[in-house]
Design a protein around this motif. Structure first.
Motif, PDB file in Angstrom:
ATOM      1  N   SER A   1       0.819  -1.211   0.000  1.00 25.17           N
ATOM      2  CA  SER A   1       0.000   0.000   0.000  1.00 25.17           C
ATOM      3  C   SER A   1       0.859   1.270   0.000  1.00 25.17           C
ATOM      4  CB  SER A   1      -0.892   0.000   1.244  1.00 25.17           C
ATOM      5  OG  SER A   1      -1.694   1.159   1.259  1.00 25.17           O
TER       6      SER A   1
ATOM      7  N   LYS B   1      -3.476   2.150  -2.274  1.00 28.57           N
ATOM      8  CA  LYS B   1      -3.155   3.206  -1.315  1.00 28.57           C
ATOM      9  C   LYS B   1      -4.214   3.165  -0.204  1.00 28.57           C
ATOM     10  CE  LYS B   1      -1.498   7.001   0.368  1.00 28.57           C
ATOM     11  NZ  LYS B   1      -0.213   6.895   1.107  1.00 28.57           N
ATOM     12  N   SER B   2      -3.881   3.591   1.010  1.00 25.23           N
ATOM     13  CA  SER B   2      -4.890   3.661   2.078  1.00 25.23           C
ATOM     14  C   SER B   2      -6.030   4.583   1.655  1.00 25.23           C
ATOM     15  CB  SER B   2      -4.286   4.214   3.365  1.00 25.23           C
ATOM     16  OG  SER B   2      -3.553   3.239   4.042  1.00 25.23           O
TER      17      SER B   2
ATOM     18  N   MET C   1      14.376   4.779   2.267  1.00 21.56           N
ATOM     19  CA  MET C   1      13.768   6.099   2.128  1.00 21.56           C
ATOM     20  C   MET C   1      12.910   6.417   3.345  1.00 21.56           C
ATOM     21  SD  MET C   1      10.907   5.268  -0.797  1.00 21.56           S
ATOM     22  CE  MET C   1       9.840   6.679  -0.693  1.00 21.56           C
TER      23      MET C   1
ATOM     24  N   LYS D   1      -2.828  -4.845   9.365  1.00 24.13           N
ATOM     25  CA  LYS D   1      -1.425  -4.482   9.095  1.00 24.13           C
ATOM     26  C   LYS D   1      -0.811  -3.865  10.343  1.00 24.13           C
ATOM     27  CE  LYS D   1       1.480  -2.015   5.802  1.00 24.13           C
ATOM     28  NZ  LYS D   1       1.513  -1.319   4.504  1.00 24.13           N
TER      29      LYS D   1
ATOM     30  N   VAL E   1       5.684  -5.696   7.929  1.00 26.84           N
ATOM     31  CA  VAL E   1       5.434  -4.561   8.787  1.00 26.84           C
ATOM     32  C   VAL E   1       5.165  -3.291   7.979  1.00 26.84           C
ATOM     33  CG1 VAL E   1       6.848  -5.417  10.698  1.00 26.84           C
ATOM     34  CG2 VAL E   1       7.943  -4.055   8.889  1.00 26.84           C
ATOM     35  N   ASN E   2       4.591  -2.315   8.700  1.00 26.57           N
ATOM     36  CA  ASN E   2       4.532  -0.972   8.165  1.00 26.57           C
ATOM     37  C   ASN E   2       5.919  -0.338   8.380  1.00 26.57           C
ATOM     38  OD1 ASN E   2       3.488   1.577   7.252  1.00 26.57           O
ATOM     39  ND2 ASN E   2       1.465   0.888   7.906  1.00 26.57           N
ATOM     40  N   THR E   3       6.057   0.939   8.119  1.00 32.30           N
ATOM     41  CA  THR E   3       7.386   1.568   8.210  1.00 32.30           C
ATOM     42  C   THR E   3       7.843   1.761   9.654  1.00 32.30           C
ATOM     43  OG1 THR E   3       6.250   3.676   8.040  1.00 32.30           O
ATOM     44  CG2 THR E   3       7.233   2.817   6.027  1.00 32.30           C
TER      45      THR E   3
ATOM     46  N   SER F   1      11.660   2.919   5.215  1.00 33.80           N
ATOM     47  CA  SER F   1      11.379   1.685   4.474  1.00 33.80           C
ATOM     48  C   SER F   1      12.538   1.376   3.549  1.00 33.80           C
ATOM     49  CB  SER F   1      10.109   1.880   3.636  1.00 33.80           C
ATOM     50  OG  SER F   1      10.307   2.919   2.687  1.00 33.80           O
TER      51      SER F   1
ATOM     52  N   ILE G   1      15.492  -2.139   6.186  1.00 32.34           N
ATOM     53  CA  ILE G   1      14.575  -2.674   7.205  1.00 32.34           C
ATOM     54  C   ILE G   1      14.322  -4.176   7.045  1.00 32.34           C
ATOM     55  CG2 ILE G   1      13.430  -0.408   7.374  1.00 32.34           C
ATOM     56  CD1 ILE G   1      10.842  -1.839   6.274  1.00 32.34           C
TER      57      ILE G   1
ATOM     58  N   ILE H   1      11.829  -5.746   0.374  1.00 30.86           N
ATOM     59  CA  ILE H   1      11.915  -6.831  -0.623  1.00 30.86           C
ATOM     60  C   ILE H   1      12.230  -6.257  -2.013  1.00 30.86           C
ATOM     61  CG2 ILE H   1      10.588  -8.633  -1.815  1.00 30.86           C
ATOM     62  CD1 ILE H   1       9.134  -9.062   0.903  1.00 30.86           C
TER      63      ILE H   1
ATOM     64  N   VAL I   1       5.650  -5.990  -1.935  1.00 32.42           N
ATOM     65  CA  VAL I   1       6.816  -5.257  -2.428  1.00 32.42           C
ATOM     66  C   VAL I   1       6.475  -3.770  -2.395  1.00 32.42           C
ATOM     67  CG1 VAL I   1       8.298  -4.884  -4.449  1.00 32.42           C
ATOM     68  CG2 VAL I   1       7.436  -7.187  -3.921  1.00 32.42           C
TER      69      VAL I   1
END
Ligand SMILES: Cc1cc2nc3c(=O)[nH]c(=O)nc-3n(C[C@H](O)[C@H](O)[C@H](O)COP(=O)(O)O)c2cc1C
Length: 306
Positions: free
Chosen positions: A22, A46-47, A68, A167, A193-195, A218, A222, A247, A266
């Motif tokens: 996302s 996207k959310s 980033m 998530k 995971v999220n960032t 991210s 990570i 990834i 990804v």
């Protein structure tokens, strides 16, 4: 040798384990000239929020070593425009379509799902982004508090029979606790995971580079952190897990599968090469052939630690 890349996450079956993350793949249509979208296991939007959001002031993205930072602030068209303008394209895809939702209070998330119910036949699963501040509860991120994770999951569970993916944020000391809370609330799948929270500094100006000071970190840096979080979750819950974090190659996917993820997303890699998700699927097939693995699902959780 025929290679079977398909995986099952409960009732969510994917032709292969590669999904897009996302916020890094728009609403999928933007990538249709770079990627054969139907070659992917699926796409995650996207959310989507109750109302349109312009997002945070600039700078919102900065490259740092091995990754980033972003502080996009959930910029999106809002659920009404999403249904009107984005669903017609998504509907044409044969791969799995997963809609990611976000908000500032439980009622926001509920309102988004209520609206999406009208197009639910074309949605394969929902992913719930819990890395958002709960403005009604003092701004603490929903996803950091097991009690709120439970409440949110239970509220959304009552609204849909579609697979519910929760998530998780990695910015906690015990991600297993969050996973258990989501499981108890009725989640079908976890994504992790999220960032991670990060900060970059412009030394000359003595200022943070991002307009919001801190942002979400991210990318390749990570991956080992995310793998450890997935591993922790694997010990804590029985739910299928989608692994996310850094990834870029098929080998990264295989690492996540071995530690217990049933599929992956990804993210940042799409900014480096917009066609990378499809390339990873091709490369996965070659890797399985080289390793003599006919069914990729046999690798899930097959890490040997003794
Ligand atoms: C620019 C950017 C925007 C993002 N927006 C969202 C979002 O709207 N919702 C969400 O759940 N995650 C969002 N994420 C997090 C990613 O989906 C993913 O969890 C994270 O970037 C880790 O994966 P990666 O290292 O492969 O990028 C965003 C990430 C980036 C880099």
């Amino acid at each position: 040798m025929e290679i079977d890349l398909s995986v099952d996450l409960g009732s969510l079956n994917l032709a292969n384990p590669v999904l897009t993350a996302s916020g890094t793949f728009g609403y999928a249509q933007e990538f249709s000239e770079f990627v054969n979208l139907n070659r992917l296991g699926g796409v995650v939007t996207k959310s989507i929020t109750r109302y349109p959001r312009p997002g945070n002031p600039p700078h919102r993205i900065v490259e740092v070593s091995c990754g980033m930072l972003n502080s996009i602030g959930l910029a999106n068209v809002g659920v009404d425009a999403f249904i009107r303008e984005k669903m017609p394209f998504l509907r044409t895809l044969q791969c799995r379509k997963i809609v990611n939702i976000a908000g500032e209070c439980i009622e926001d998330y509920v309102a988004v799902l209520e609206k999406l119910a009208s197009v639910e036949e074309d949605i394969d699963a929902y992913e719930v982004n819990l890395s958002c501040p709960n403005v009604k509860e003092g701004g603490r991120t929903f996803g950091k508090d097991p009690e709120q994770v439970f409440k949110m999951t239970r509220a959304l569970r009552q609204m849909t029979g579609k697979p519910l993916i929760v998530k998780l944020t990695p910015n906690v000391s015990d991600i297993g606790e969050l996973g258990k809370a989501a499981e108890e609330g009725g989640a079908d799948i976890l994504s992790a995971v999220n960032t991670f929270v990060g900060l970059a500094v412009d030394v000359e100006r003595r200022r943070p580079i991002l307009g919001t000071v801190t942002g979400g970190f991210s990318g390749p840096a990570i991956k080992p952190l995310a793998l450890a979080k997935v591993w922790e979750l694997r010990q804590a819950v029985d739910l299928p897990i989608i692994g996310i974090g850094g990834i870029f190659r098929a080998n990264d996917v295989l690492e996540f599968l071995l530690v217990g993820a049933s599929a992956v997303q990804v993210g940042t890699a799409n900014f480096v090469d917009p066609s990378i998700s499809e390339k990873i699927v091709d490369e996965l097939e070659q890797s399985c052939r080289r390793m003599g693995i006919s069914r990729i699902r046999d690798l899930i959780g097959a890490l040997e630690t003794t």
